[in-house]
Design a protein around this motif. Structure first.
Motif, PDB file in Angstrom:
ATOM      1  N   VAL A 135       0.843  -1.206   0.000  1.00 41.29           N
ATOM      2  CA  VAL A 135       0.000   0.000   0.000  1.00 41.29           C
ATOM      3  C   VAL A 135       0.876   1.254   0.000  1.00 41.29           C
ATOM      4  CG1 VAL A 135      -1.581   1.360   1.425  1.00 41.29           C
ATOM      5  CG2 VAL A 135      -2.054  -1.051   0.997  1.00 41.29           C
ATOM      6  N   ARG A 171       0.871   4.035  -3.037  1.00 38.27           N
ATOM      7  CA  ARG A 171       0.603   5.459  -2.801  1.00 38.27           C
ATOM      8  C   ARG A 171       1.794   6.325  -3.256  1.00 38.27           C
ATOM      9  NH1 ARG A 171      -4.077   6.236  -0.895  1.00 38.27           N
ATOM     10  NH2 ARG A 171      -5.143   4.766   0.466  1.00 38.27           N
ATOM     11  N   ASN A 222      -4.968   6.999 -10.680  1.00 40.39           N
ATOM     12  CA  ASN A 222      -6.196   6.419 -10.164  1.00 40.39           C
ATOM     13  C   ASN A 222      -6.039   4.916  -9.934  1.00 40.39           C
ATOM     14  OD1 ASN A 222      -9.071   6.642  -9.482  1.00 40.39           O
ATOM     15  ND2 ASN A 222      -9.325   5.319 -11.262  1.00 40.39           N
ATOM     16  N   LEU A 272      -4.078   4.372  -6.725  1.00 34.36           N
ATOM     17  CA  LEU A 272      -4.837   4.728  -5.526  1.00 34.36           C
ATOM     18  C   LEU A 272      -5.975   3.750  -5.246  1.00 34.36           C
ATOM     19  CD1 LEU A 272      -4.954   8.608  -5.937  1.00 34.36           C
ATOM     20  CD2 LEU A 272      -3.589   7.280  -4.309  1.00 34.36           C
ATOM     21  N   VAL A 273      -6.664   3.306  -6.291  1.00 32.38           N
ATOM     22  CA  VAL A 273      -7.754   2.343  -6.097  1.00 32.38           C
ATOM     23  C   VAL A 273      -7.190   1.001  -5.637  1.00 32.38           C
ATOM     24  CG1 VAL A 273      -9.540   1.017  -7.300  1.00 32.38           C
ATOM     25  CG2 VAL A 273      -9.359   3.473  -7.658  1.00 32.38           C
ATOM     26  N   ALA A 284      -4.476   0.543  -3.887  1.00 29.30           N
ATOM     27  CA  ALA A 284      -4.096   0.721  -2.482  1.00 29.30           C
ATOM     28  C   ALA A 284      -5.326   0.678  -1.586  1.00 29.30           C
ATOM     29  CB  ALA A 284      -3.355   2.051  -2.304  1.00 29.30           C
ATOM     30  N   GLN A 285      -6.402   1.326  -2.015  1.00 28.50           N
ATOM     31  CA  GLN A 285      -7.619   1.348  -1.221  1.00 28.50           C
ATOM     32  C   GLN A 285      -8.214  -0.057  -1.057  1.00 28.50           C
ATOM     33  OE1 GLN A 285     -10.874   3.528  -2.965  1.00 28.50           O
ATOM     34  NE2 GLN A 285     -11.722   4.020  -0.957  1.00 28.50           N
ATOM     35  N   GLU A 286      -8.203  -0.845  -2.115  1.00 31.71           N
ATOM     36  CA  GLU A 286      -8.732  -2.206  -2.046  1.00 31.71           C
ATOM     37  C   GLU A 286      -7.928  -3.058  -1.068  1.00 31.71           C
ATOM     38  OE1 GLU A 286      -8.730  -3.584  -6.076  1.00 31.71           O
ATOM     39  OE2 GLU A 286     -10.556  -2.496  -6.580  1.00 31.71           O
ATOM     40  N   GLU A 316      -6.113  -1.910   1.464  1.00 29.70           N
ATOM     41  CA  GLU A 316      -6.363  -1.385   2.813  1.00 29.70           C
ATOM     42  C   GLU A 316      -7.683  -1.922   3.375  1.00 29.70           C
ATOM     43  OE1 GLU A 316      -4.246   2.900   3.306  1.00 29.70           O
ATOM     44  OE2 GLU A 316      -6.036   2.832   2.055  1.00 29.70           O
ATOM     45  N   GLN A 317      -8.695  -2.051   2.546  1.00 26.28           N
ATOM     46  CA  GLN A 317      -9.974  -2.566   2.998  1.00 26.28           C
ATOM     47  C   GLN A 317      -9.854  -4.029   3.419  1.00 26.28           C
ATOM     48  OE1 GLN A 317     -12.603  -1.686  -0.248  1.00 26.28           O
ATOM     49  NE2 GLN A 317     -12.934   0.421   0.422  1.00 26.28           N
TER      50      GLN A 317
END
Length: 75
Positions: free
Chosen positions: A44, A48, A61, A64-65, A67-69, A71-72
């Motif tokens: 992650v 970023r 994008n 970032l997406v 990384a977000q997935e 992190e979830q």
């Protein structure tokens, strides 16, 4: 080698800002489900960092997406 050496290599690559190498190596630990939480956190961070460096909006994008997935999945 082994998982401990691979984790150390990922940490070294992160320290040296070799983010593409972090992404590639961390996938191996995540797939093996060994140190996967630590590998995901390092991945992650590199995603970023790459997003910050990316000039293309679509590329930024993607990073970032991704990384977000990840992190979830950590929560």
């Amino acid at each position: 080698g082994g998982e401990d050496a691979l984790l150390k290599a990922i940490q070294n690559a992160a320290t040296e800002s070799d983010h593409q190498w972090v992404l590639e190596l961390s996938d191996h630990l995540i797939a093996a489900d060994v140190y996967s939480q630590e590998a995901k956190r390092l991945k992650v961070g590199s995603l970023r960092a790459l997003a910050d460096l990316e000039l293309n909006a679509v590329g930024r994008n993607y990073y970032l997406v991704s990384a977000q997935e990840i992190e979830q999945s950590l929560t």
